[in-house]
Design a protein around this motif. Sequence first.
Motif, PDB file in Angstrom:
ATOM      1  N   ARG A  52       0.588  -1.235   0.102  1.00 44.71           N
ATOM      2  CA  ARG A  52      -0.091  -0.035   0.116  1.00 44.71           C
ATOM      3  C   ARG A  52       0.868   1.242  -0.109  1.00 44.71           C
ATOM      4  NH1 ARG A  52      -4.610  -2.209   4.265  1.00 44.71           N
ATOM      5  NH2 ARG A  52      -5.664  -3.206   2.901  1.00 44.71           N
ATOM      6  N   VAL A  53       1.740   1.219   0.833  1.00 46.30           N
ATOM      7  CA  VAL A  53       2.778   2.414   0.901  1.00 46.30           C
ATOM      8  C   VAL A  53       3.594   2.615  -0.467  1.00 46.30           C
ATOM      9  CG1 VAL A  53       4.972   3.409   2.005  1.00 46.30           C
ATOM     10  CG2 VAL A  53       3.065   2.485   3.193  1.00 46.30           C
ATOM     11  N   GLU A  54       4.080   1.500  -1.056  1.00 44.22           N
ATOM     12  CA  GLU A  54       4.535   1.604  -2.703  1.00 44.22           C
ATOM     13  C   GLU A  54       3.708   2.114  -3.571  1.00 44.22           C
ATOM     14  OE1 GLU A  54       5.564  -2.216  -3.737  1.00 44.22           O
ATOM     15  OE2 GLU A  54       7.199  -2.470  -2.328  1.00 44.22           O
ATOM     16  N   ARG A  55       2.329   1.767  -3.459  1.00 39.53           N
ATOM     17  CA  ARG A  55       1.348   2.736  -4.426  1.00 39.53           C
ATOM     18  C   ARG A  55       1.027   3.980  -4.065  1.00 39.53           C
ATOM     19  NH1 ARG A  55      -0.379   3.171  -9.330  1.00 39.53           N
ATOM     20  NH2 ARG A  55      -2.468   3.670  -9.237  1.00 39.53           N
ATOM     21  N   ALA A  56       1.186   4.320  -2.651  1.00 40.15           N
ATOM     22  CA  ALA A  56       0.963   5.611  -2.322  1.00 40.15           C
ATOM     23  C   ALA A  56       2.123   6.246  -2.596  1.00 40.15           C
ATOM     24  CB  ALA A  56       0.834   5.740  -0.763  1.00 40.15           C
ATOM     25  N   MET A  57       3.337   6.007  -2.617  1.00 41.98           N
ATOM     26  CA  MET A  57       4.631   6.496  -2.898  1.00 41.98           C
ATOM     27  C   MET A  57       4.364   6.776  -4.598  1.00 41.98           C
ATOM     28  SD  MET A  57       7.688   4.292  -1.102  1.00 41.98           S
ATOM     29  CE  MET A  57       8.832   5.055  -1.984  1.00 41.98           C
ATOM     30  N   PHE A  58       3.881   6.092  -5.399  1.00 42.68           N
ATOM     31  CA  PHE A  58       3.752   6.441  -6.896  1.00 42.68           C
ATOM     32  C   PHE A  58       2.729   7.400  -6.972  1.00 42.68           C
ATOM     33  CE2 PHE A  58       1.180   5.901 -10.489  1.00 42.68           C
ATOM     34  CZ  PHE A  58       2.000   5.851 -11.711  1.00 42.68           C
ATOM     35  N   LEU A  59       1.527   7.328  -6.182  1.00 41.05           N
ATOM     36  CA  LEU A  59       0.659   8.433  -6.286  1.00 41.05           C
ATOM     37  C   LEU A  59       0.911   9.753  -5.811  1.00 41.05           C
ATOM     38  CD1 LEU A  59      -2.590   6.523  -5.297  1.00 41.05           C
ATOM     39  CD2 LEU A  59      -2.135   7.008  -7.629  1.00 41.05           C
ATOM     40  N   LEU A  60       1.722   9.795  -4.774  1.00 37.70           N
ATOM     41  CA  LEU A  60       2.355  11.115  -4.275  1.00 37.70           C
ATOM     42  C   LEU A  60       3.286  11.662  -5.382  1.00 37.70           C
ATOM     43  CD1 LEU A  60       3.047   9.874  -0.751  1.00 37.70           C
ATOM     44  CD2 LEU A  60       1.401  11.836  -1.358  1.00 37.70           C
ATOM     45  N   ARG A  61       3.924  10.836  -6.020  1.00 36.07           N
ATOM     46  CA  ARG A  61       5.099  11.489  -7.124  1.00 36.07           C
ATOM     47  C   ARG A  61       4.334  11.860  -8.380  1.00 36.07           C
ATOM     48  NH1 ARG A  61       7.788   6.804  -6.154  1.00 36.07           N
ATOM     49  NH2 ARG A  61       6.934   6.033  -7.954  1.00 36.07           N
ATOM     50  N   GLU A  62       3.353  11.035  -8.860  1.00 34.14           N
ATOM     51  CA  GLU A  62       2.708  11.373  -9.966  1.00 34.14           C
ATOM     52  C   GLU A  62       1.342  11.918 -10.114  1.00 34.14           C
ATOM     53  OE1 GLU A  62       4.641  10.330 -12.784  1.00 34.14           O
ATOM     54  OE2 GLU A  62       6.219   9.627 -11.444  1.00 34.14           O
ATOM     55  N   SER A  63       0.758  12.382  -9.123  1.00 33.10           N
ATOM     56  CA  SER A  63      -0.434  12.762  -9.368  1.00 33.10           C
ATOM     57  C   SER A  63      -0.756  14.000  -8.196  1.00 33.10           C
ATOM     58  CB  SER A  63      -1.734  11.927  -8.644  1.00 33.10           C
ATOM     59  OG  SER A  63      -1.785  11.789  -7.242  1.00 33.10           O
ATOM     60  N   ARG A  95       3.847  13.776   3.056  1.00 33.01           N
ATOM     61  CA  ARG A  95       4.001  15.281   2.789  1.00 33.01           C
ATOM     62  C   ARG A  95       5.391  15.613   2.304  1.00 33.01           C
ATOM     63  NH1 ARG A  95      -1.071  17.252   2.925  1.00 33.01           N
ATOM     64  NH2 ARG A  95      -2.272  16.774   4.940  1.00 33.01           N
ATOM     65  N   ASP A  96       6.338  15.377   3.150  1.00 33.86           N
ATOM     66  CA  ASP A  96       7.796  15.720   2.899  1.00 33.86           C
ATOM     67  C   ASP A  96       8.093  14.813   1.721  1.00 33.86           C
ATOM     68  OD1 ASP A  96       7.718  17.395   5.001  1.00 33.86           O
ATOM     69  OD2 ASP A  96       8.704  15.886   6.387  1.00 33.86           O
ATOM     70  N   TYR A  97       7.551  13.577   1.600  1.00 35.98           N
ATOM     71  CA  TYR A  97       8.163  12.623   0.435  1.00 35.98           C
ATOM     72  C   TYR A  97       7.602  13.298  -0.745  1.00 35.98           C
ATOM     73  CZ  TYR A  97       8.361   8.701  -2.764  1.00 35.98           C
ATOM     74  OH  TYR A  97       8.659   8.264  -3.982  1.00 35.98           O
ATOM     75  N   ARG A  98       6.335  14.018  -0.838  1.00 41.80           N
ATOM     76  CA  ARG A  98       5.685  14.681  -2.078  1.00 41.80           C
ATOM     77  C   ARG A  98       6.754  15.751  -2.398  1.00 41.80           C
ATOM     78  NH1 ARG A  98      -0.389  15.638  -2.836  1.00 41.80           N
ATOM     79  NH2 ARG A  98      -0.291  13.893  -4.439  1.00 41.80           N
ATOM     80  N   LYS A  99       7.098  16.564  -1.381  1.00 37.73           N
ATOM     81  CA  LYS A  99       8.003  17.755  -1.782  1.00 37.73           C
ATOM     82  C   LYS A  99       9.119  17.337  -2.323  1.00 37.73           C
ATOM     83  CE  LYS A  99       5.979  20.450   2.013  1.00 37.73           C
ATOM     84  NZ  LYS A  99       6.148  20.983   3.221  1.00 37.73           N
ATOM     85  N   ARG A 100      10.005  16.351  -1.891  1.00 35.03           N
ATOM     86  CA  ARG A 100      11.268  15.817  -2.279  1.00 35.03           C
ATOM     87  C   ARG A 100      11.101  14.991  -3.548  1.00 35.03           C
ATOM     88  NH1 ARG A 100      14.025  13.737   2.590  1.00 35.03           N
ATOM     89  NH2 ARG A 100      12.502  11.973   2.227  1.00 35.03           N
ATOM     90  N   ALA A 101      10.212  14.258  -3.772  1.00 32.22           N
ATOM     91  CA  ALA A 101       9.991  13.198  -4.685  1.00 32.22           C
ATOM     92  C   ALA A 101       9.548  14.217  -6.370  1.00 32.22           C
ATOM     93  CB  ALA A 101       9.165  12.129  -4.571  1.00 32.22           C
ATOM     94  N   VAL A 102      10.520  13.916  -7.213  1.00 37.00           N
ATOM     95  CA  VAL A 102      10.259  14.683  -8.423  1.00 37.00           C
ATOM     96  C   VAL A 102      10.018  13.556  -9.467  1.00 37.00           C
ATOM     97  CG1 VAL A 102      11.184  16.025 -10.292  1.00 37.00           C
ATOM     98  CG2 VAL A 102      11.602  16.588  -7.719  1.00 37.00           C
ATOM     99  N   ALA A 103       9.100  13.579 -10.186  1.00 34.97           N
ATOM    100  CA  ALA A 103       8.792  12.558 -11.276  1.00 34.97           C
ATOM    101  C   ALA A 103       9.887  12.824 -12.146  1.00 34.97           C
ATOM    102  CB  ALA A 103       7.295  12.955 -11.849  1.00 34.97           C
ATOM    103  N   ALA A 104      10.706  11.624 -12.375  1.00 33.33           N
ATOM    104  CA  ALA A 104      11.766  11.789 -13.157  1.00 33.33           C
ATOM    105  C   ALA A 104      11.516  11.076 -14.530  1.00 33.33           C
ATOM    106  CB  ALA A 104      12.823  10.758 -12.530  1.00 33.33           C
TER     107      ALA A 104
END
Length: 120
Positions: A52-63, A95-104
């Motif tokens: 679930r967290v892996e999927r959330a990481m994707f959604l935080l980066r890409e949406s 929230r911090d993950y989303r700020k630092r994660a950039v869709a590469a």
Amino acid sequence: MLRARDAMDRAYGQPLDVPALARIAHVSPAHFARVFRATFGETPHRYLQRRRVERAMFLLRESDRSVTDICFAVGFGSPGTFSRTFRDIVGTSPRDYRKRAVAAGVPTCFTMAWTRPSSP
């Protein structure tokens, strides 16, 4: 065991418990929990949380969906549990993950492999 793990991979957003997964694997709940951990190195509950967290990481980066919306979309019942579990697995808040994660500009399969949280 593979059938149950595949079911968790497919239906990670649905409520899944050990008795339901044990029925999929055609074993008793106690036996399922023991064998799953011996086979995959983590409990069924922890595996499902990590998926679930892996999927959330994707959604935080890409949406641009809200953290709360993502929390419920991936199968968590409360934002507090989601944030605590996310921090335990990833090491930072959603929230911090989303700020630092950039869709590469690389294929998603590479991004997922590089950012996959490790199991304990």
